[in-house]
Write an enzyme that holds these catalytic residues in place. Structure first.
Site, mmCIF file in Angstrom:
data_model
loop_
_atom_site.group_PDB
_atom_site.id
_atom_site.type_symbol
_atom_site.label_atom_id
_atom_site.label_comp_id
_atom_site.label_asym_id
_atom_site.label_seq_id
_atom_site.Cartn_x
_atom_site.Cartn_y
_atom_site.Cartn_z
ATOM 1 N N HIS A 58 0.798 -1.222 0.000
ATOM 2 C CA HIS A 58 0.000 0.000 0.000
ATOM 3 C C HIS A 58 0.836 1.281 0.000
ATOM 4 C CE1 HIS A 58 -4.477 1.009 1.054
ATOM 5 N NE2 HIS A 58 -4.089 1.568 -0.061
ATOM 6 N N ASP A 65 -6.792 -6.518 2.882
ATOM 7 C CA ASP A 65 -6.891 -6.898 4.296
ATOM 8 C C ASP A 65 -8.058 -6.222 5.001
ATOM 9 O OD1 ASP A 65 -6.072 -4.376 5.353
ATOM 10 O OD2 ASP A 65 -3.999 -4.996 5.580
ATOM 11 N N GLU A 100 -2.065 -5.318 -1.801
ATOM 12 C CA GLU A 100 -1.709 -6.215 -0.701
ATOM 13 C C GLU A 100 -2.163 -7.663 -0.886
ATOM 14 O OE1 GLU A 100 0.400 -5.546 1.651
ATOM 15 O OE2 GLU A 100 0.444 -3.363 1.905
ATOM 16 N N ASP A 137 -2.942 3.617 7.886
ATOM 17 C CA ASP A 137 -1.814 3.963 7.002
ATOM 18 C C ASP A 137 -1.511 5.460 7.003
ATOM 19 O OD1 ASP A 137 -1.836 1.277 6.428
ATOM 20 O OD2 ASP A 137 -2.595 1.485 4.392
ATOM 21 N N HIS A 183 -6.305 -0.980 8.313
ATOM 22 C CA HIS A 183 -5.324 -0.079 8.928
ATOM 23 C C HIS A 183 -5.472 1.322 8.353
ATOM 24 C CE1 HIS A 183 -3.739 -4.228 8.548
ATOM 25 N NE2 HIS A 183 -3.420 -4.063 9.827
ATOM 26 N N ASP A 200 -9.698 -0.343 4.291
ATOM 27 C CA ASP A 200 -8.498 -0.935 4.881
ATOM 28 C C ASP A 200 -8.790 -1.329 6.329
ATOM 29 O OD1 ASP A 200 -5.738 -1.491 5.530
ATOM 30 O OD2 ASP A 200 -5.089 0.105 4.187
ATOM 31 N N ASP A 250 -7.412 -1.987 0.123
ATOM 32 C CA ASP A 250 -6.471 -2.988 0.629
ATOM 33 C C ASP A 250 -7.268 -4.247 0.938
ATOM 34 O OD1 ASP A 250 -4.803 -4.568 2.304
ATOM 35 O OD2 ASP A 250 -3.722 -2.803 3.007
ATOM 36 N N HIS A 300 4.476 1.138 4.074
ATOM 37 C CA HIS A 300 3.089 0.869 3.667
ATOM 38 C C HIS A 300 2.116 1.347 4.738
ATOM 39 C CE1 HIS A 300 2.377 -3.440 5.529
ATOM 40 N NE2 HIS A 300 3.007 -2.654 6.372
#
Length: 328
Positions: free
Chosen positions: A119, A254, A297, A147, A145, A143, A252, A160
């Site tokens: 990312h 994830d 990702e 980031d 996260h 996401d 992303d 990332h």
């Protein structure tokens, strides 16, 4: 009776794309923003799985950025950390190349689709799209996260986890001095034009940044509380109330629950379901505002062959939904 393709429907709906039946694809086989090998093979696996043919099957023509392998060969022989940041020169070089390629697609009026890679490449995709669409560009960040660590707040030093801090202008002079590899990255996204969906693993320093700058975020708590339909509506209302501004969506994998997308580097349980992830893409596509998309990702090196097949398949499906594929 003439069959109307998904591509034509999207082009007719689009408020910004002058060449709406063409998809500009940038494949970025890059893993320098994090420590786990394999994520650089994500774009290759998606192409091998047939994503280009799938997009063409929707009625689009495809323009592919040249020289994908350069992302692998451009890595400096010597790239020591700068402060906490790992592989800073390599990440900067890759992001700058991504920015140029995404900007080229956007300037031609194509929807710019970028296949990662980790990312950190979003530092480049956002610079590239905003160079064409300006600071009214809205960013929908999907996401687990946030980031948004700065070079000083990051614990891991993995870039990332930092791309948004650069493009939002959150880094101070000590973070990015004049001789920094990232000095070329200028603030290009307004904080009020960023919204998150799906957060559930946010560092303490990142929570402080989000609160300090009043950045809108919908965590998985909000998805549980309101349902994905209402969350997406509220997210879009926050950044693009009248649906008249361009949208860059950065997804992303994830963000999805590991049961849905297991082959990714930083999985966190309790994520979006298969349908919740696809609903986000469908709803953004329906706005007619989407001008750029990142899908990042996917890591083919993690998990067994079935985990890889499952994750690549869902990544390709999310792309198709973002480009207008519908259930009916």
């Amino acid at each position: 009776m003439t069959l109307v393709t998904d591509a034509q429907l999207m082009a007719d709906r689009s408020k910004f794309l002058k060449n709406g039946t063409t998809v500009g694809i940038t494949c970025v086989p890059f893993s320098g923003g994090q420590p786990k090998g394999g994520v650089d093979d994500g774009p290759v696996e998606m192409v091998r799985f047939g994503i280009l043919d799938q997009i063409q099957g929707m009625g689009y023509s495809v323009e592919l950025s040249e020289n994908m392998d350069k992302y692998r060969t451009m890595q400096p022989a010597h790239d020591p950390p700068i402060g906490k940041l790992k592989n800073p020169r390599y990440v900067s070089m890759a992001a700058r190349r991504v920015a140029e390629q995404v900007q080229a697609h956007c300037s031609q009026g194509r929807i710019a689709v970028t296949l990662g890679g980790d990312h950190s490449i979003a530092m480049g995709t956002l610079v590239g799209s905003s160079a064409v669409y300006g600071d009214d560009l809205c960013v929908v960040w999907i996401d687990a996260h946030s980031d948004i660590n700065t070079p000083s707040s990051t614990d891991s030093g993995n870039l990332h986890g930092c791309p948004l801090s650069f493009v939002l202008g959150l880094c101070d002079e000590s973070d990015v001095p004049a001789d920094s590899p990232f000095a070329w990255v200028k603030p290009c996204i307004r904080k009020s034009r960023l919204v998150y969906i799906g957060l559930r693993d946010v560092d303490a320093g990142e929570k402080a940044i989000l609160r300090k700058h009043n950045i809108k975020a919908f965590s998985m708590h909000d998805v549980d509380k309101y349902g994905i339909g209402r969350v997406v509506e509220m997210a879009l209302d926050h950044v693009n109330k009248d649906r008249v501004l361009p949208i860059h969506m950065s997804f992303d994998v994830d963000a999805l629950d590991p049961s849905v997308a297991p082959a990714t580097g930083t999985p966190v349980r309790g994520g979006l379901t298969f349908r919740e992830g696809h609903y986000i893409c469908e709803a953004v596509a329906e706005t007619g505002c989407l001008v750029a998309l990142d899908l990042v990702e996917v890591n083919p090196a993690l998990g067994d062959p079935e985990s890889l097949r499952q994750t690549v398949a869902v990544g390709c499906s999310l792309i198709r939904c973002s480009l207008g594929e519908s259930l009916l």
